[in-house]
Design a protein around this motif. Structure first.
Motif, short mmCIF file in Angstrom:
data_model
loop_
_atom_site.label_atom_id
_atom_site.label_comp_id
_atom_site.label_asym_id
_atom_site.label_seq_id
_atom_site.Cartn_x
_atom_site.Cartn_y
_atom_site.Cartn_z
N HIS A 185 0.82 -1.21 0.00
CA HIS A 185 0.00 0.00 0.00
C HIS A 185 0.87 1.27 0.00
O HIS A 185 2.04 1.23 0.38
N PHE B 24 -2.66 -6.84 -12.03
CA PHE B 24 -2.54 -7.60 -10.79
C PHE B 24 -1.82 -8.93 -11.02
O PHE B 24 -2.01 -9.61 -12.02
N ASP C 206 -3.38 -10.14 -4.82
CA ASP C 206 -2.86 -8.81 -5.13
C ASP C 206 -4.00 -7.84 -5.44
O ASP C 206 -4.01 -6.69 -4.97
N GLU C 207 -4.97 -8.30 -6.18
CA GLU C 207 -6.12 -7.45 -6.50
C GLU C 207 -6.92 -7.12 -5.24
O GLU C 207 -7.34 -5.98 -5.03
N TYR D 180 -5.07 -4.58 -3.12
CA TYR D 180 -5.16 -3.26 -3.73
C TYR D 180 -6.50 -2.59 -3.41
O TYR D 180 -6.56 -1.42 -3.03
#
Length: 578
Positions: A338, A518, A523-524, A527
């Protein structure tokens, strides 16, 4: 409650044990205004009126070295220090639910004994003389229960101290509370059916992490000057990052684990290790050196016979520390961190370069393969260990840490494995051995890759240490912590690793990143979780990864990084005020 009470249903047993915990709190230490409307409760100890000015002075002294000096010269008595931290620990308990075992009189009796010895002899008992030390609910203490998040373990009283507790007593410490853990231990969150959920004092809607989450919340609220947790996949580093603390994940068998309880006992390919958690950078060296100087290999047959090396602490194998070359892992190729984590890495790079050190980029090497191998080893029994312990009492196995009243939906369903590993099933002994072989090969591959960085550092040595996130995000809502991708690397490779605080989330600076291609589902999901307003003010920490059995060097390099960050902050502050 005794083991004979096992005829009761699990909910009754859990409720009775929780009530017994509440009954163990001195009535005069009860907060009558719990400030349930407050998310951030960090200021409650200062404002609640339960702590005297002197007790606030004692507990606000975060430097372990300073506390020990005042104890050794009798400026502060161990009774006064222990009582002050105990009161603050009880305040933290009422606000974050961080404790399990509360044994006030026993701890104060120990403190009085130490005061008497110092007064009579003029000598301290050991390097930790009079210091209150909190312990994760795995470290057995004679005469106390070690429930470890399982209803079936209620009434299971220890007949002896574990080796660490024996050595803490010999070092003059005062073990004074034990802290909460998740059922099964194998979560980055802290919740069980006996003691409930531990929250982050910076925002009680968010997790304190796990599995040493009770320690994380307690130490963050300055309810303990030094706590001891454990780590098999990030359990020291995750709560330390979420709660703004320093910690050290040592290598396998450097510090004594014998006699402590554990989950997955018998799984010895990736060993669980113990380490300190503290608000003080000095606390890391003080604790580790005190234990190693006590020759733990004489009490724990697995501990490596390796004395504390001042030569290694002075970075003799790292060019004497001037200059060092660090590599930054901006992204591990599994989940992107992040915005606040990215900013923390930029800050750290700038501070180190300003201090004269070199910083290069680290390209991840077989990171996902290492993670998959480790996670598959952890679930090689198909979850039998967890089910067996739950079946002893009839309590259900916790499969989600989502808080029912939190209002957030899970971003990743991960009972014990995630989408990148797949469903768990019972492996045969041969299949497990194959995983162990693969792990050894991966360790050799990663070692060779690290050694090859000698061609890029400009120091004539390979990279001295790797800096990366410990977790891809700051503390998240309860049940949403799914990332152990950055931490598990170190457990699998057995790299000595520290965590150090860098900054806190700032909505003015930490704007969401633009969408990217991604890597995978996780990972998606990570996010999409980011919301700077949700995380405002939460601590942001990073980890420093060193080599195997490099405790001394990693502690020293962490001190160097910490000094560089503080000096850079001082300079920037002075510049801003001109």
């Amino acid at each position: 409650m005794t083991e004979s009470d096992s005829s009761l249903d699990w909910k009754t047993r859990a409720a009775q044990r929780k009530q017994a915990q509440l009954d163990s709190i001195p009535s005069e230490w009860i907060l009558h205004d719990l400030r349930l409307e407050s998310e951030n409760v960090m200021d409650v100890p200062e404002k609640c009126g339960l702590l005297s000015a002197r007790e606030l002075e004692i507990t606000n002294t975060t430097d372990v070295e300073v506390i020990l000096k005042k104890l050794s010269n009798s400026e502060w008595s161990s009774v006064d220090v222990t009582r002050a931290f105990y009161k603050r620990a009880i305040i933290a308990q009422q606000l974050t639910n961080c404790l399990t075992e509360i044994f006030v009189e026993r701890a104060l009796d120990r403190a009085k004994e130490l005061d008497d010895i110092l007064r009579r002899t003029g000598k301290v008992v050991g390097p930790l003389h009079g210091l209150p030390v909190s312990l994760k609910d795995q470290f057995t203490m004679k005469g106390l229960e070690t429930i470890m998040g399982y209803v079936a373990w209620i009434g299971r009283y220890a007949k002896s101290d574990c080796v660490l507790v024996e050595m803490l007593y010999d070092c003059g410490a005062v073990p004074f509370v034990r802290t909460n853990v998740p059922q099964t231990l194998m979560w980055g969150e802290t919740y069980n059916h006996v003691f409930g959920r531990t929250s982050n004092p910076y925002n009680r809607r968010l997790t304190a992490g796990g599995s040493s989450g009770g320690e994380g919340a307690l130490v963050a609220m300055k309810g303990s000057p030094l706590g001891v947790g454990t780590d098999i996949g990030g359990s020291l580093r995750i709560p330390s990052a979420f709660c703004g603390l320093y910690t050290l994940r040592p290598s396998y068998e450097r510090l004594p684990y014998y006699g402590a309880t554990n989950a997955l006992e018998g799984q010895e390919s990736i060993s669980s290790v113990l380490g300190p958690m503290t608000n003080s950078i000095t606390g890391l060296k003080i604790f580790v050196k005190a234990i190693i100087d006590s020759q733990p290999w004489k009490r724990d047959p697995l501990v490596v016979r390796k004395e504390w090396s001042e030569k290694e602490y002075q970075l003799a194998f790292h060019g004497g520390g001037s200059p060092l070359c660090f590599a930054i892992m901006w992204d591990n190729g599994v989940v992107k961190p992040h915005p606040p984590l990215r900013r923390a890495m930029v800050m750290t790079k700038g501070a180190l370069e300003a201090a004269g050190h070199r910083v290069i980029d680290w390209e991840p090497h077989r990171h996902l393969e290492i993670y998959k191998n480790s996670e598959t080893i952890f679930v090689a029994d198909g979850g039998e260990d967890y089910r067996t312990e739950c079946e002893r009492s009839g309590e259900p196995l916790i499969k989600s840490m989502i808080s029912e009243d939190d209002g957030h939906e899970p971003i990743v369903e991960k009972p014990f494995v995630n989408h990148l590993v797949g469903e768990s099933y019972h492996r045969s002994a041969y299949q497990l051995w194959e995983l162990h072989k693969e792990k050894r090969q991966l360790r050799k591959s990663h070692l060779d890759y690290w050694e090859a960085t000698v061609h890029r550092t400009g120091t004539g040595r390979p990279v001295d240490g790797i800096i990366s996130p410990a977790v891809a995000y700051p503390a998240v809502p309860h049940g949403l912590n799914t990332d152990s991708f950055y931490t598990t690397l170190c457990n699998a490779m057995d790299y000595t690793t520290s965590v150090f605080p860098v900054t806190s989330v700032d909505t003015e600076l930490d704007h969401p990143h633009d969408p990217h291609e991604f890597y995978n589902y996780e990972d998606e999901a990570v996010y999409k979780l980011y919301d700077s307003g949700l995380f405002q003010g939460c601590p942001v920490g990073l980890q420093l990864i060193g080599r195997t059995q490099e405790e001394e060097a990693v502690i020293r390099m962490t001190e160097i990084i910490d000094t560089a960050l503080k000096e850079n902050k001082r300079i920037n502050t002075e510049t801003d005020t001109k």
